[in-house]
Design an enzyme around this catalytic site. Structure first.
Site, mmCIF file in Angstrom:
data_model
loop_
_atom_site.group_PDB
_atom_site.id
_atom_site.type_symbol
_atom_site.label_atom_id
_atom_site.label_comp_id
_atom_site.label_asym_id
_atom_site.label_seq_id
_atom_site.Cartn_x
_atom_site.Cartn_y
_atom_site.Cartn_z
ATOM 1 N N GLU A 1 -3.657 1.050 -6.482
ATOM 2 C CA GLU A 1 -3.038 -0.043 -6.746
ATOM 3 C C GLU A 1 -2.722 -0.157 -8.184
ATOM 4 O OE1 GLU A 1 -0.258 -1.613 -6.280
ATOM 5 O OE2 GLU A 1 -0.961 -2.117 -4.224
ATOM 6 N N CYS B 1 0.814 -1.249 -0.168
ATOM 7 C CA CYS B 1 0.131 0.045 -0.045
ATOM 8 C C CYS B 1 1.022 1.112 -0.085
ATOM 9 C CB CYS B 1 -1.050 -0.094 1.069
ATOM 10 S SG CYS B 1 -1.861 1.644 1.316
#
Length: 263
Positions: free
Chosen positions: A119, A2
């Site tokens: 992402e 992340c």
């Protein structure tokens, strides 16, 4: 992993969602659609109060509060804060072993509120330098996600002993589950509300059994949204970053559309 997320809610909204008091001291900034490492953002902690001398009153009920922290964990023993640039994430599989995270996992856990995270998906058939398609993972009902985090207090060993400490955090990551694995093999450890109290409990020193990803049924609550590559530039920051943008047709698709009708 992340490495970027969105956090746009004001402290009042987060206080209601997380049943917390405001400890941001007015330092919460504007809505951030492109949170990157080293930024200061709201987190949620639960601590026992202290008396006037700073002694922890463990017999008093713990208080849950919003606190501003900088993303990128700096261990208390670090010589300088630059080490935090490499510690934005903590792998769940090794959090109990690594010296940088082991003590924080035992004593200093937090929640990191987020609207969603970003992402990048590798394009099929593309090489290492091929462009990647960005996606935004968010809840369908606009409720906040809660990433499992660890936090630390760091003081400059060569600085003013009376200076305020630097408070930093790291987001725990785990193997991606379900459709998320089609985008990236890692994901932040998202904790459902039923696990918030256990994760934040300051009297709990063993959190090993909480380092597991949520059930796959949880995926039904998520939208995996393709978005614009504008998010790639950390200087871009606005609601347009999280708007749905369908991926462009491939060259093969375009060629098929241009074929003459065989009839």
């Amino acid at each position: 992993m992340c490495g970027r997320y969105a956090a746009t809610k004001d402290p009042a909204t987060l206080m209601r969602e997380f049943d917390a008091v405001d400890g941001t001291e007015g330092k919460a900034g504007r809505a951030d659609y492109n949170v990157a490492p080293t930024k200061h953002v709201p987190t949620v902690v639960e601590r026992h109060p202290r008396d006037a001398d700073g002694t922890v009153l463990e017999d008093e009920p713990a208080v849950r509060s919003l606190r501003m922290m900088r993303w990128g964990l700096v261990p208390f023993w670090a010589k300088d804060p630059s080490v935090g640039n490499r510690m934005i994430n903590t792998r769940a599989e090794t959090a109990t072993e690594k010296p940088a995270f082991r003590k924080a996992l035992s004593r200093r856990r937090c929640l990191v509120p987020a609207d969603g995270w970003f992402e990048w998906k590798a394009v099929d058939g593309g090489g290492r330098k091929a462009p990647k398609e960005p996606y935004y993972m968010t809840t369908r009902d606009s409720s906040s996600l809660a990433f499992a985090g660890l936090w630390e207090t760091w003081r400059d060993p060569n600085g003013d002993p009376d200076a305020l400490p630097l408070i930093t955090f790291s987001i725990i990551t785990t193997d991606a589950v379900g459709q998320l694995a089609d985008i990236h093999h890692r994901m932040p450890l998202v904790l459902p509300e039923a696990r918030w109290a256990d994760w934040l409990d300051p009297s709990r020193t063993d959190a090993t059994d909480l380092l597991t990803p949520p059930d796959r049924d949880w995926l039904d609550e998520l939208e995996l949204r393709p978005i614009s590559t504008k998010v790639n530039n950390v200087r871009n920051n606005g609601p347009e970053l999280i708007e749905r943008v369908e991926p462009e047709a491939t060259d093969l698709d375009a060629a098929l559309f241009e074929l003459p009708n065989p009839s």
